[in-house]
Design a protein around this motif. Structure first.
Motif, PDB file in Angstrom:
ATOM      1  N   VAL A  24      34.564  44.080  42.917  1.00  0.00           N
ATOM      2  CA  VAL A  24      35.443  44.751  41.954  1.00  0.00           C
ATOM      3  C   VAL A  24      36.583  45.481  42.678  1.00  0.00           C
ATOM      4  N   ARG A  25      36.248  46.127  43.817  1.00  0.00           N
ATOM      5  CA  ARG A  25      37.286  46.883  44.530  1.00  0.00           C
ATOM      6  C   ARG A  25      38.407  45.969  45.026  1.00  0.00           C
ATOM      7  N   THR A  26      38.029  44.775  45.465  1.00  0.00           N
ATOM      8  CA  THR A  26      39.045  43.808  45.907  1.00  0.00           C
ATOM      9  C   THR A  26      39.888  43.357  44.714  1.00  0.00           C
ATOM     10  N   GLN A  27      39.228  43.083  43.594  1.00  0.00           N
ATOM     11  CA  GLN A  27      39.949  42.635  42.395  1.00  0.00           C
ATOM     12  C   GLN A  27      40.952  43.693  41.946  1.00  0.00           C
ATOM     13  N   GLN A  28      40.494  44.942  41.958  1.00  0.00           N
ATOM     14  CA  GLN A  28      41.388  46.024  41.499  1.00  0.00           C
ATOM     15  C   GLN A  28      42.575  46.187  42.434  1.00  0.00           C
ATOM     16  N   PHE A  29      42.305  46.099  43.754  1.00  0.00           N
ATOM     17  CA  PHE A  29      43.395  46.241  44.733  1.00  0.00           C
ATOM     18  C   PHE A  29      44.422  45.128  44.530  1.00  0.00           C
TER      19      PHE A  29
END
Ligand code: ADP
Length: 246
Positions: free
Chosen positions: A236-241
């Protein structure tokens, strides 16, 4: 494996910046590191170039060179580690009172004590390679940011490193000057240099990288091929970034 980093940790005071980083780079491979500001990307690169000393971790090269930072580390092994890589800095870091040519020849002549005539020939060749043959007698203030950064790349290459490290090399540049620096970096990719890029240029990373690492909060959150990390991120953190920057 050309370069193996295991369990790298680094704090500045109470600020734990790297919390156990494992990275592997194969010879000729291009690795790009992306992630939000403050996630530890620059610090990781500076640890590889021995500009920062990690608190913990082991750095190994395939020629048998190894440093375990949990042990007492000699000045000599820090110097050997530094010699392995060439660093290209965000802010170029050229000597302002030296010409482009002198900036490139300084390290090989003064630090490496190589023959000055040979070094000068090599430096001229490198400045030609980065498209600056006609500018080699100019001083940094007479050059654009893109030209200064290309001198920065020639200067790192002149030290004949085994590995090239780039710390957000285009982030200080006006948009119209970014392409000329990325083109030089593309040439190095074609020449199969082993390279680590810390970059905000996601499309460039997608085009040239063999492997992409996404860092956040001092950890590697996700790594894989550009397709895996940039096109179909699992975390999720990669997607948000990526949503924020693309
Ligand atoms: P990034 O490159 O991902 O933006 P950095 O590695 O530059 O991240 O910084 C990570 C954290 O380490 C930040 O909180 C920064 O303030 C801190 N930091 C980096 N270098 C130093 C230093 N020399 N002294 C103290 N803190 C530092």
């Amino acid at each position: 494996m050309f370069l193996t980093i295991k369990g790298l940790a680094k704090s500045f005071g109470d600020n734990k910046v790297l919390k156990g980083i494992d990275v592997e780079v194969e010879k000729g491979q291009v690795l790009s590191i992306i992630g939000p500001s403050g996630s530890g990307k620059t610090t990781l690169l500076r640890c590889i170039n021995a500009l920062e000393q990690p608190d913990k971790g082991i750095i190994t090269f395939d020629d048998g060179f190894e440093i375990n930072f949990e042990n007492k580390v000699s000045k000599q092994s820090i110097q050997s580690l530094r010699r392995k890589s060439g660093m290209v800095f965000q802010s170029y870091n050229l000597f302002p009172h030296k010409t482009a040519l002198e900036n490139v020849t300084e390290g090989p002549i003064i630090v490496q004590r190589r023959n000055s005539k040979e070094v000068k020939d090599i430096a001229e060749g490198l400045l030609e390679k980065v498209g600056l043959k006609d500018k080699m007698n100019l001083y940094p203030h007479q050059l654009s940011g893109g030209q200064q950064q290309r001198v920065g790349i020639a200067r790192a290459l002149a030290m004949e490193p085994e590995l090239m490290l780039f710390d957000e090399p285009t982030s200080a540049l006006d948009p119209e000057l970014i392409g000329e620096v990325l083109n030089v970096m593309r040439d190095l990719v074609k020449e199969e240099w082993t390279m680590v890029f810390v970059t905000h240029e996601i499309q460039f990373a997608a085009d040239v990288s063999d492997k992409v690492i996404f860092m956040d909060g001092g950890y590697i959150v996700e790594q894989g091929t550009p397709k895996e990390v940039l096109k179909a991120p699992k975390e999720v953190r990669t997607q948000q970034f990526l949503q924020r920057v693309l």
